[in-house]
Motif scaffolding. Structure first.
Motif, short mmCIF file in Angstrom:
data_model
loop_
_atom_site.label_atom_id
_atom_site.label_comp_id
_atom_site.label_asym_id
_atom_site.label_seq_id
_atom_site.Cartn_x
_atom_site.Cartn_y
_atom_site.Cartn_z
N GLU A 1 -13.66 10.32 -32.49
CA GLU A 1 -13.05 9.95 -31.22
C GLU A 1 -12.21 8.70 -31.39
OE1 GLU A 1 -15.51 7.50 -28.21
OE2 GLU A 1 -16.92 9.01 -28.97
N GLY A 2 -11.33 8.46 -30.46
CA GLY A 2 -10.47 7.29 -30.50
C GLY A 2 -9.47 7.36 -29.36
N ILE A 3 -8.55 6.40 -29.33
CA ILE A 3 -7.48 6.46 -28.34
C ILE A 3 -6.18 6.80 -29.07
CG2 ILE A 3 -8.55 4.90 -26.68
CD1 ILE A 3 -6.53 2.74 -27.72
N ARG A 4 -5.41 7.69 -28.46
CA ARG A 4 -4.12 8.08 -29.04
C ARG A 4 -3.04 7.15 -28.51
NH1 ARG A 4 -1.42 13.70 -27.51
NH2 ARG A 4 -0.77 12.43 -25.74
N VAL A 5 -2.24 6.63 -29.42
CA VAL A 5 -1.19 5.67 -29.09
C VAL A 5 0.15 6.28 -29.46
CG1 VAL A 5 -0.32 3.34 -29.47
CG2 VAL A 5 -2.79 3.78 -29.55
N THR A 6 1.02 6.47 -28.45
CA THR A 6 2.33 7.07 -28.72
C THR A 6 3.43 6.30 -27.99
OG1 THR A 6 1.92 8.63 -26.90
CG2 THR A 6 1.49 9.41 -29.13
N PRO A 7 4.04 5.31 -28.64
CA PRO A 7 5.23 4.66 -28.07
C PRO A 7 6.43 5.58 -28.20
CG PRO A 7 4.77 3.79 -30.25
CD PRO A 7 3.65 4.74 -29.93
N ASN A 8 7.57 5.14 -27.71
CA ASN A 8 8.81 5.89 -27.90
C ASN A 8 9.94 4.91 -28.13
OD1 ASN A 8 10.77 8.03 -27.91
ND2 ASN A 8 9.38 9.23 -26.64
N THR B 1 9.40 -1.63 -26.50
CA THR B 1 9.86 -2.85 -27.15
C THR B 1 8.81 -3.40 -28.11
OG1 THR B 1 8.97 -4.33 -25.46
CG2 THR B 1 11.17 -3.42 -25.06
N VAL B 2 9.27 -4.24 -29.02
CA VAL B 2 8.35 -4.93 -29.92
C VAL B 2 7.36 -5.77 -29.12
CG1 VAL B 2 8.20 -6.79 -31.63
CG2 VAL B 2 9.84 -4.92 -31.94
N ARG B 3 7.85 -6.42 -28.06
CA ARG B 3 6.98 -7.24 -27.22
C ARG B 3 5.85 -6.39 -26.63
NH1 ARG B 3 3.93 -11.30 -26.38
NH2 ARG B 3 3.72 -11.96 -24.20
N GLU B 4 6.16 -5.18 -26.18
CA GLU B 4 5.14 -4.32 -25.61
C GLU B 4 4.10 -3.91 -26.66
OE1 GLU B 4 7.63 -2.25 -21.96
OE2 GLU B 4 7.84 -1.47 -24.00
N VAL B 5 4.55 -3.64 -27.87
CA VAL B 5 3.64 -3.30 -28.95
C VAL B 5 2.74 -4.50 -29.29
CG1 VAL B 5 3.54 -2.78 -31.43
CG2 VAL B 5 5.04 -1.45 -29.94
N GLU B 6 3.33 -5.68 -29.29
CA GLU B 6 2.54 -6.90 -29.55
C GLU B 6 1.51 -7.14 -28.44
OE1 GLU B 6 5.68 -9.73 -29.88
OE2 GLU B 6 5.87 -9.49 -32.06
N MET B 7 1.88 -6.85 -27.21
CA MET B 7 0.93 -7.00 -26.10
C MET B 7 -0.22 -6.02 -26.24
SD MET B 7 3.62 -7.57 -22.94
CE MET B 7 2.36 -7.62 -21.67
N TYR C 1 8.23 2.06 -37.65
CA TYR C 1 8.28 0.60 -37.64
C TYR C 1 7.36 0.04 -36.55
CZ TYR C 1 10.25 -4.09 -36.92
OH TYR C 1 10.41 -5.45 -36.76
N LEU C 2 7.46 0.59 -35.35
CA LEU C 2 6.58 0.15 -34.26
C LEU C 2 5.12 0.39 -34.61
CD1 LEU C 2 8.57 1.42 -31.13
CD2 LEU C 2 8.42 -0.94 -31.98
N TRP D 1 18.05 -1.74 -30.55
CA TRP D 1 17.07 -1.00 -29.75
C TRP D 1 17.01 -1.50 -28.30
CZ3 TRP D 1 15.95 3.53 -31.40
CH2 TRP D 1 16.03 3.78 -32.78
N SER D 2 17.48 -2.72 -28.08
CA SER D 2 17.60 -3.20 -26.71
C SER D 2 18.65 -2.40 -25.94
CB SER D 2 17.96 -4.70 -26.70
OG SER D 2 18.16 -5.16 -25.39
N GLU D 3 19.74 -2.06 -26.63
CA GLU D 3 20.76 -1.23 -26.01
C GLU D 3 20.21 0.17 -25.70
OE1 GLU D 3 23.46 -2.08 -24.84
OE2 GLU D 3 24.13 -3.89 -25.88
N ILE D 4 19.40 0.70 -26.61
CA ILE D 4 18.79 2.02 -26.37
C ILE D 4 17.86 1.93 -25.16
CG2 ILE D 4 17.35 3.85 -27.34
CD1 ILE D 4 20.12 3.38 -28.72
N GLY D 5 17.03 0.90 -25.12
CA GLY D 5 16.08 0.76 -24.03
C GLY D 5 16.75 0.60 -22.68
#
Length: 425
Positions: free
Chosen positions: A395-402, A406-412, A332-333, A48-52
């Motif tokens: 109500e809530g916040i919508r979370v949509t990664p792509n 990165t995993v690091r960004e999800v962890e942050m 997974y994310l 996924w690093s290559e994809i990013g």
């Protein structure tokens, strides 16, 4: 050639080489993972690093609002830029005569990927344009009923509201709990709302607010048995998770391609079952000779050819990865951050973790703190973009990664939510 032109040529050539290398690396990485299940590849950070690396996103912010519009990989940006520049050389010849006919290649490729006839695909600018062609184009009489849910996209609901005001049709909105009880309950709500006056159903394949996937095929089968037509809102479904037209069985659907396919902004398509095309009026006038031609829905006047032509590059990039791998990565994310955030006091995940009912879109709420305040805090303090969703019933916040997330960004993000939860307690 002066020095400035030489430098420009060198830089352009270097950029092309870098991009070619990036796409080659994505191809090589994807080939290297062949034979492994999508679930195995989902956690392979080297892959996924290559994809990013194929994207030129700003890593100083964390964009978890890919549900609105996603950035395109550089190969798509380069194709768009190249064709826009070529268009301006002499627009009538270069854009109209040379580039515009290439839309037929795009049409064929989309149809092949979607599992339908190319003569059933109209290239549009977004989901709204696609869906409104179907919503406005179907003949309805005063008193005819249309069913949809109160969580469909507001523009689509407003389209039928306008037909109510203008023509006297009846719009019936179905509600359902968040989080849902399950697929059977969603199906029954549609089935029980049908009456002898029901002529049309609009159903989201996946909702834009909570990411709830609907039992579309069951709803379409039920509707067909009763002579009811079905439009499917696939704004978020296409290219987020695997589905072919045969898996739906609907008469019409519309989608945007600048979300999960990663195509240029302002691209989408409309599917119309071939035998239905002659009976649907296009939103913008087309000659009678085009009555049975899917291209009548593309009669929008002068428009750039570059945007829709670059869809082909997005399809190539998407197919190089594979939609099964993409869906597995998004899930997974999702599981990485929901497993942490869902355990926090006062925090509630409002999207089902069931893979059959969700993919990359999740809604999360924090007790005691309004969704807009949560979203603002994430942006102001942590530089994380999310979307506040506020309704009378939830109500809530919508979370949509792509896939570039990165995993690091999800962890942050998870760490930031821990701070938000503490401040709300």
């Amino acid at each position: 050639m002066n020095r400035r032109h030489v430098l420009q040529s060198v830089l352009a050539g270097a950029a092309a080489v870098l991009q070619d290398n990036a796409l080659d690396r994505v191809r090589a990485a994807s080939a290297a993972t062949s034979g492994r299940s999508p679930e195995e590849v989902a956690g392979d950070e080297d892959y996924w690093s290559e994809i990013g690396s194929a994207f030129s996103v700003d890593r100083n912010v964390i964009n978890l609002n890919n549900g609105y519009v996603s950035p395109s990989p550089r190969v798509v940006q380069d194709a768009l830029r190249r064709q826009l520049e070529f268009s301006d050389i002499g627009p009538y010849h270069t854009m109209v005569r040379v580039l515009e006919p290439q839309v037929e290649t795009v049409r064929r490729r989309i149809a092949q990927a979607a599992g339908c006839d190319s003569e059933e695909i109209a290239i549009t600018r977004n989901s709204s344009e696609s869906l409104e062609n179907a919503q406005y184009g179907i003949d309805l009489k005063p008193g005819d009923e249309v069913l949809t849910t109160n969580q469909d996209y507001p523009r689509m609901i407003e389209t039928f509201r306008q037909r109510e005001r203008r023509e006297g049709i009846v719009l019936k909105l179905i509600s359902f709990p968040v989080p849902t009880v399950g697929m059977d309950d969603l199906y029954r709500r549609f089935e029980q709302a049908v009456t002898p006056r029901t002529k049309l159903i609009l159903v989201c394949h996946i909702t834009n607010r909570t990411g709830q996937i609907f039992p579309v095929k069951r709803i379409c089968e039920m509707a067909k048995a009763r002579g009811i037509e079905v439009i499917v809102d696939r704004a978020h479904a296409y290219a987020q998770f695997p589905f072919k037209q045969a898996d739906l069985g609907c008469d019409y659907y519309g989608t945007s391609l600048h979300k999960w396919l990663l195509a240029p902004i302002g691209t989408g398509f409309l599917y119309v079952r071939r035998e239905k095309i002659p009976k649907i009026w296009p939103m913008m006038a087309a000659p009678e000779s085009m009555n049975a031609n899917i291209r009548k829905f593309e009669e929008i006047g002068t428009h750039p050819a570059a945007n829709h032509n670059a869809i082909s590059e997005a399809l190539t990039f998407h197919q190089t990865i594979g939609v099964d791998r993409k869906a597995a990565r998004l899930r997974y994310l999702r599981s990485l951050w929901t497993s942490r955030v869902g355990e926090l006091p006062g925090v509630r995940i409002l999207t089902s973790p069931d893979p059959a009912q969700s993919c990359g879109i999740v809604l999360v709420s924090v007790k005691g703190k309004a969704a807009p305040k949560v979203s603002d805090e994430l942006l102001d303090k942590h530089r994380i973009f999310t979307v506040p969703i506020v309704r009378p019933d939830f109500e809530g916040i919508r979370v949509t990664p792509n896939i570039y997330t990165t995993v690091r960004e999800v962890e942050m993000f998870a760490s930031a939510m821990e701070k938000v939860a503490v401040s709300a307690a």
